[in-house]
Scaffold this motif. Structure first.
Motif, short mmCIF file in Angstrom:
data_model
loop_
_atom_site.label_atom_id
_atom_site.label_comp_id
_atom_site.label_asym_id
_atom_site.label_seq_id
_atom_site.Cartn_x
_atom_site.Cartn_y
_atom_site.Cartn_z
N LEU A 320 1.14 -1.50 0.12
CA LEU A 320 -0.09 -0.12 0.16
C LEU A 320 0.90 1.30 0.04
N VAL A 321 0.81 2.14 -0.46
CA VAL A 321 1.53 3.42 -0.94
C VAL A 321 0.89 3.99 0.13
N ASP A 322 2.01 5.48 0.71
CA ASP A 322 1.67 6.30 1.39
C ASP A 322 0.24 7.00 0.76
N ALA A 323 -0.69 7.11 0.66
CA ALA A 323 -1.64 8.15 -0.33
C ALA A 323 -1.77 9.55 -0.10
N LEU A 324 -1.35 10.15 0.44
CA LEU A 324 -1.41 11.45 1.07
C LEU A 324 -1.52 12.32 -0.15
N TYR A 325 -1.96 13.18 0.02
CA TYR A 325 -2.63 14.32 -1.10
C TYR A 325 -2.78 15.84 -0.36
N SER A 326 -3.39 16.56 -0.83
CA SER A 326 -3.57 17.37 -0.72
C SER A 326 -4.38 18.39 -1.64
N SER A 327 -5.26 19.77 -1.41
CA SER A 327 -6.27 20.60 -2.10
C SER A 327 -5.72 20.92 -3.92
N THR A 328 -4.09 21.72 -3.08
CA THR A 328 -3.40 22.50 -4.26
C THR A 328 -2.25 22.75 -4.46
N THR A 329 -1.50 22.17 -5.45
CA THR A 329 0.37 22.02 -5.29
C THR A 329 0.88 23.28 -5.07
N GLY A 330 0.02 24.64 -5.96
CA GLY A 330 1.17 25.57 -6.16
C GLY A 330 1.83 25.46 -7.27
N GLY A 331 1.78 24.22 -8.31
CA GLY A 331 2.18 24.16 -9.49
C GLY A 331 3.35 22.86 -9.09
N VAL A 332 3.38 22.11 -8.17
CA VAL A 332 4.49 20.78 -8.14
C VAL A 332 4.40 20.62 -7.04
N THR A 333 4.81 18.76 -6.90
CA THR A 333 4.12 18.10 -5.21
C THR A 333 5.48 18.47 -5.39
N ALA A 334 5.93 18.19 -3.44
CA ALA A 334 6.53 17.89 -3.37
C ALA A 334 7.50 16.36 -2.96
N TYR A 335 8.55 15.90 -2.47
CA TYR A 335 8.84 15.17 -1.49
C TYR A 335 8.56 14.86 -0.59
N PHE A 336 8.03 13.73 0.12
CA PHE A 336 7.93 13.38 1.45
C PHE A 336 8.42 14.21 2.56
N SER A 337 10.32 14.44 2.41
CA SER A 337 10.74 14.61 3.13
C SER A 337 10.55 16.08 3.01
N ASP A 338 10.18 17.07 2.12
CA ASP A 338 9.99 17.97 2.00
C ASP A 338 9.25 18.77 3.00
N VAL A 339 8.53 17.97 3.35
CA VAL A 339 7.37 18.50 4.74
C VAL A 339 7.47 17.97 6.08
N TRP A 340 8.15 16.43 5.78
CA TRP A 340 7.88 15.96 6.90
C TRP A 340 9.00 15.08 7.21
#
Length: 532
Positions: A320-340
């Motif tokens: 199972l993937v870590d199924a993270l998602y958000s409202s709006t990326t601002g034009g580019v998605t992020a690495y997991f380690s960019d946030v946590w």
């Protein structure tokens, strides 16, 4: 079904227990993948915190509430077709009590708290994760169960330089007690199970019972780790999704975007059953997990998308993937380690959120401040270009910055919470996706650094960590405040709910949308080969 703990219910709950063991042991999924697994969702997490707030439980027309609890040493069952109103009253204790816990850290998100918990365990300290308000890592209470053990641990932690740790001591003269009345008889057990024949229960909540939602399945009112109570909805997985999908992506989103959301919501739920182990349930009903409002808001369009994807989950190498998602990326998605903090996931990496090759991150990394500012000032050509949260500009006076930052630091038990004013702020380090990794703050008593996801907690202005700042004087000699200029809403990791809608309008299938945001993943139906 006539009682909450019927054999049918036990059969389904056993499947969920097996699934929980799967998560702990790494074993394969339960064999009978056709049955609908049951989840335990905390829909009212801290009932009794405000004694003015009430709960009212109601059967649907033609049905009856079935209440099961222990009175004295005997199990008791009551049946009523009338609403039952639960209140909390403060009950005086025979003698003053003391409750203590060693708080090793306070965090914005479960992900960061879990990484901290793993770090403490690697040092030989047993911990657990709680959420009295913010997420916290606690020294495990049943191990550090005396004042001496708690203080010895705290002293060793302090000696190791962990200044954010503290002992949270509460002196209790009274505690909240749940009470309700049926046929003139008043009851006040600590644990209550509520069911109906139709498996539908309406819950009204608030000081005036203003919040009104209909929940499928059953309910349990039970004590939690914070001296209050949690109302838990025991609900089949696919029914749970009916209360999540319309509130996460909306009821008017294009069909394939809704299907992609359904697959992600199902995956997210199954991967995150561990979140509230401390309180004996699995998921919450807020944005700390996934928004869940029972059947209130369910519509045929989202129900059809859930049915069309029944049992489908997103996997990477049969996990199972870590199924993270958000409202709006601002034009580019992020690495997991960019946030946590924690290990990156190979399928969670920066993707420019556009259907065409708009920006080459390998040639123009957003870790470079000049590149970042050029990128954030672009507006056209992205999947999210027409959304009002795609780009934003917010100016905040220094007094507001001081007040919000002080409150944030107080919650963290930071020694810098006693500062009087911010003198300067600057971005020290960005990730390749442009997210701020370190923001330096100079105050009148010293300089400290905010990192990653905690930046959004420290200020009201940024809706994401994808922004830059500019000092403002507004014609005065002193610093007036700061402008926060950025894009996106949320953490920006994984699927963009707004971006997915644009891709669906372009004719993309649910699988193509998910492949775009989670490269290298596969959609599968739950089966024995999938690792949890």
């Amino acid at each position: 079904m006539t009682t909450m703990k019927s054999h049918l219910w036990r059969f389904s709950y056993t499947a969920l227990t097996t699934l929980s063991l799967v998560l702990l042991t790494g074993a394969s999924a339960v064999k009978n993948t056709n049955q609908d697994l049951e989840l335990r969702i905390g829909i009212v997490q801290r009932f009794g915190e405000n004694p003015q707030v009430k709960l009212q439980l109601e059967p649907t027309p033609g049905d009856r509430l079935q209440l099961r609890f222990t009175a004295g040493n005997r199990e008791k069952k009551l049946v009523t077709q009338n609403p039952v109103e639960l209140k909390t009253v403060m009950e005086s204790l025979p003698r003053v009590g003391i409750e203590e816990v060693v708080v090793l850290g306070t965090y914005r998100t479960f992900e960061t708290a879990e990484d901290s918990a793993q770090s403490w365990r690697s040092q030989g300290i047993e911990v657990e994760i709680g959420q009295p308000a913010s997420w916290q890592v606690w020294a495990k209470r049943d191990i550090y169960d005396t004042p001496l053990l708690r203080r010895l641990l705290f002293e060793s932690v302090q000696a190791a330089g962990k200044e954010m740790a503290y002992i949270d001591t509460k002196i209790l003269a009274e505690v909240p007690r749940v009470t309700w009345e049926i046929n003139g008889q008043r009851y006040s057990p600590n644990h209550l199970e509520i069911s109906t024949n139709k498996q539908l229960i309406r819950v009204r909540e608030g000081e005036k019972l203003e919040h009104n939602r209909l929940y499928p399945g059953w309910l349990t009112l039970q004590p939690n780790a914070y001296g209050t109570y949690t109302l838990v909805n025991e609900v089949p997985l696919e029914s749970y999704l009916r209360g999540v999908v319309p509130h996460e992506i909306g009821t008017n989103a294009p069909t394939t975007a809704v299907e992609a959301q359904a697959i992600l919501a199902r995956t997210y739920a199954l991967r995150n059953l561990r979140r509230f182990a401390i309180d004996n349930y699995q998921l919450c009903a807020t944005t700390h997990c996934q928004v869940y409002y029972g059947l209130s808001g369910a519509v045929p369009r989202t129900d059809q998308a859930i049915a069309a994807t029944r049992g489908m989950i997103l996997t990477y190498n049969n996990q199972l993937v870590d199924a993270l998602y958000s409202s709006t990326t601002g034009g580019v998605t992020a690495y997991f380690s960019d946030v946590w903090n924690g290990e990156d996931r190979p399928y969670l990496r920066p993707v420019v959120d556009a259907a065409t090759n708009l920006w080459d991150l390998s040639l123009k990394s957003l870790a470079d401040e000049t590149n970042f500012r050029e990128f954030i000032n672009r507006r056209e050509g992205f999947n999210e270009s027409t959304w009002n949260t795609f780009r934003w500009h917010k100016e905040t006076p220094i007094d507001d910055i001081n007040r919000l930052l002080q409150r944030f630091l107080e919650i963290k038990n930071s020694p810098y919470a006693k500062f009087n004013t911010v003198e300067a702020m600057s971005v020290v380090k960005r990730s390749r996706s442009g997210r701020i990794l370190e923001l330096r703050v100079k105050t009148d008593i010293g300089t400290f650094t905010l990192e990653k996801d905690e930046i959004r907690s420290a200020f009201a202005a940024p809706r994401s960590t994808l922004f830059y700042i500019e000092p403002l004087k507004k014609g005065t000699a002193n610093l007036w405040g700061y402008a926060f200029i950025g894009g996106g809403l949320g953490h920006g990791v994984g699927l963009s709910q707004t971006g997915a809608q644009n891709l669906a309008k372009l004719g993309w299938s649910n699988s193509r949308i998910l492949q775009f945001y989670y490269p290298g993943t596969q959609i599968q139906t739950l089966n024995n080969n999938i690792k949890f």
